[in-house]
Design a protein around this motif. Structure first.
Motif, PDB file in Angstrom:
ATOM      1  N   ARG B  32      73.252  -8.961  54.219  1.00 33.87           N
ATOM      2  CA  ARG B  32      72.970  -8.574  52.852  1.00 33.87           C
ATOM      3  C   ARG B  32      71.706  -7.710  52.832  1.00 33.87           C
ATOM      4  NH1 ARG B  32      74.945 -10.262  48.098  1.00 33.87           N
ATOM      5  NH2 ARG B  32      73.531 -10.042  46.342  1.00 33.87           N
ATOM      6  N   THR B  36      67.769 -10.037  44.665  1.00 28.95           N
ATOM      7  CA  THR B  36      67.433 -10.051  43.231  1.00 28.95           C
ATOM      8  C   THR B  36      66.531 -11.230  42.883  1.00 28.95           C
ATOM      9  OG1 THR B  36      69.433 -11.337  42.780  1.00 28.95           O
ATOM     10  CG2 THR B  36      69.603  -8.944  42.544  1.00 28.95           C
ATOM     11  N   GLU B  38      64.927 -13.137  39.073  1.00 34.46           N
ATOM     12  CA  GLU B  38      64.884 -13.085  37.611  1.00 34.46           C
ATOM     13  C   GLU B  38      64.112 -14.260  37.042  1.00 34.46           C
ATOM     14  OE1 GLU B  38      68.647 -13.571  35.520  1.00 34.46           O
ATOM     15  OE2 GLU B  38      69.268 -15.192  36.844  1.00 34.46           O
ATOM     16  N   CYS B  46      65.505  -6.012  41.312  1.00 37.63           N
ATOM     17  CA  CYS B  46      66.485  -5.846  42.387  1.00 37.63           C
ATOM     18  C   CYS B  46      65.868  -4.972  43.484  1.00 37.63           C
ATOM     19  CB  CYS B  46      67.754  -5.190  41.845  1.00 37.63           C
ATOM     20  SG  CYS B  46      69.023  -4.932  43.097  1.00 37.63           S
ATOM     21  N   ASP B 197      77.542  -4.529  48.104  1.00 34.11           N
ATOM     22  CA  ASP B 197      76.956  -5.404  47.084  1.00 34.11           C
ATOM     23  C   ASP B 197      76.554  -4.583  45.877  1.00 34.11           C
ATOM     24  OD1 ASP B 197      77.119  -7.972  48.256  1.00 34.11           O
ATOM     25  OD2 ASP B 197      75.517  -7.428  49.636  1.00 34.11           O
ATOM     26  N   GLN B 199      74.985  -4.544  41.919  1.00 33.53           N
ATOM     27  CA  GLN B 199      74.185  -5.265  40.920  1.00 33.53           C
ATOM     28  C   GLN B 199      73.904  -4.329  39.747  1.00 33.53           C
ATOM     29  OE1 GLN B 199      72.898  -8.641  40.886  1.00 33.53           O
ATOM     30  NE2 GLN B 199      72.719  -7.965  38.753  1.00 33.53           N
ATOM     31  N   ILE B 201      71.764  -3.982  36.129  1.00 35.23           N
ATOM     32  CA  ILE B 201      70.705  -4.549  35.289  1.00 35.23           C
ATOM     33  C   ILE B 201      70.737  -3.814  33.951  1.00 35.23           C
ATOM     34  CG2 ILE B 201      68.220  -4.811  34.980  1.00 35.23           C
ATOM     35  CD1 ILE B 201      67.925  -5.282  37.923  1.00 35.23           C
ATOM     36  N   LEU B 208      69.768 -10.987  35.185  1.00 32.42           N
ATOM     37  CA  LEU B 208      70.687 -10.301  36.094  1.00 32.42           C
ATOM     38  C   LEU B 208      72.010 -10.097  35.380  1.00 32.42           C
ATOM     39  CD1 LEU B 208      69.864 -12.199  39.372  1.00 32.42           C
ATOM     40  CD2 LEU B 208      69.503  -9.762  38.921  1.00 32.42           C
ATOM     41  N   SER B 211      77.344  -8.647  38.767  1.00 29.78           N
ATOM     42  CA  SER B 211      77.207  -8.368  40.201  1.00 29.78           C
ATOM     43  C   SER B 211      78.539  -8.660  40.873  1.00 29.78           C
ATOM     44  CB  SER B 211      76.093  -9.198  40.822  1.00 29.78           C
ATOM     45  OG  SER B 211      76.517 -10.524  40.966  1.00 29.78           O
ATOM     46  N   ARG B 212      78.747  -8.049  42.022  1.00 31.51           N
ATOM     47  CA  ARG B 212      80.035  -8.241  42.685  1.00 31.51           C
ATOM     48  C   ARG B 212      79.897  -7.859  44.149  1.00 31.51           C
ATOM     49  NH1 ARG B 212      84.783  -4.865  40.085  1.00 31.51           N
ATOM     50  NH2 ARG B 212      85.926  -4.204  41.923  1.00 31.51           N
ATOM     51  N   ARG B 213      80.520  -8.658  45.012  1.00 33.64           N
ATOM     52  CA  ARG B 213      80.653  -8.244  46.409  1.00 33.64           C
ATOM     53  C   ARG B 213      82.013  -7.555  46.538  1.00 33.64           C
ATOM     54  NH1 ARG B 213      78.702 -10.383  52.161  1.00 33.64           N
ATOM     55  NH2 ARG B 213      76.862  -9.398  51.246  1.00 33.64           N
TER      56      ARG B 213
END
Lengths: 244, 244
Positions: B32, B36, B38, B46, B197, B199, B201, B208, B211-213
């Protein structure tokens, strides 16, 4: 930097090179990097150069001197029997120039004035051939899976080449493709710049075909450069949305 | 290698990073590179990393340790009063890690384990901000003329970013744009690879967002990758012919 592309098509070969040479961003010149030789009806060759200008100019000068003084035992580009032998001669000349100019700086750091070349052409009844020649003097040949070579700043202009190249394309479409590839590169890298030198070698013509110096103000170049941005944006917006 | 892009939009910030790490072509791992933090309702940050993995992991570990042990005199990413101070803290941490790991090899060659970072986020009532942080610890901020940053293998994916970016685009369109840019890069450079990855904002959300892989088999990713080649070819063929 530099950007040169040589394309192998069913109809022949297409070469496009930029002309910008720079020593730092405050020292920019225009130098021709595309060189041609022909014996009409018998052979035609085109060479493009990237790398140290002193090295590439010396290589071209040596090849030209050899053309004037060729013997049976020491043939020249105008007398070698095949494109393979031509590539070998150019590679040996390049390797020799680089070896001669290699030196150690006062602090012991080795300093090499390298260059990489693209050579293409046709000799006699053999098919047209296209080679990429490395500073070490060896070379690889284009083939079906890898039908074009780029030298210099190759990355910005590669995605469109990979996707739109088609061996059956006509010369006008190939020139359009190269202009698009050069436009992406010139917009991104200050050390690649117009004018561009274009050379077409038609299969079995055995003479230099269409050539053109493409200036910044060239109407075709301006048209492609202007329309490509719009076409690219439209292509992007034609894609379906992703889900978030 | 690596490829990460951070985009500043009117609606907020979008980050996309690859996950491939390699030591030679025969030693590939997935790590990774997007991190992130928060404090919902108060701040969101991020960070994306390119460069030596030992260096970037040490930077993230130190930032996380500091989050646990922050004092008034030694604030952390969770307590600094502004994104500028956050960028300064990350830059100082990066510079420190690089200095500590710097060494001379047995033969006297200096060896530095560098890295470059993209940091974005929003703290309190200030606007979202986006920074590129250099191995020297200093940093530059995105602005209207330069509204996005790329780190790692930046060249293949740049032409489409430059042409299709629009600060008013919605998040789905921005993600589509980043997917196209990553597709060009991944096809050209083996050392950039899925999963990706993502993200988002959202401005003033102060938490956050989406988000998604994105795996290689992700339906949106496959669709964009497949359709973009066709769209690009169509865009190319829509250009008028050049005259030869």
């Amino acid at each position: 930097m530099t950007y040169c592309v040589g394309l192998q098509l069913d109809r022949g070969l297409v070469f496009l090179s930029d002309t910008r040479t720079n020593a730092g961003v405050d020292n920019i010149s225009t130098y021709r990097k595309l060189f041609t030789w022909e014996e009409p009806g018998e052979r035609v060759l085109c060479l493009m150069t990237a790398g140290n200008l002193a090295t590439t100019q010396a290589v071209v000068s040596l090849l030209n001197e050899r053309n004037l003084a060729a013997t049976e035992r020491e043939p020249s580009l105008l007398t070698v029997p095949s494109m393979f032998q031509a590539a070998k001669m150019v590679g040996d000349t390049l390797k020799g120039v680089i070896a001669e100019s290699h030196q150690e700086l006062v602090d012991g750091t080795p300093k090499t004035f390298g260059a990489t070349l693209i050579l293409g052409g046709q000799i006699g009844t053999s098919a047209p051939r296209l080679f990429m020649i490395y500073p070490e003097g060896n070379f690889v040949e284009a083939q079906e899976d890898t039908p074009f070579f780029q030298i210099g700043e190759t990355k910005y202009g590669r995605p469109i080449l990979v996707r739109a190249y088609d061996p059956t394309m006509d010369f006008a479409t190939a020139v359009k493709l190269l202009m698009v590839s050069f436009d992406s590169t010139i917009r991104a890298n200050l050390s690649v710049g117009t004018p561009l030198d274009l050379q077409i070698i038609e299969k079995d013509a055995l003479r230099l075909g269409f050539s053109r110096r493409i200036q910044e103000s060239d109407p075709d170049w301006r048209m492609i450069s202007d329309l490509w941005s719009d076409a690219l944006r439209q292509a992007f917006h034609s894609l379906p949305d992703v889900t978030l």
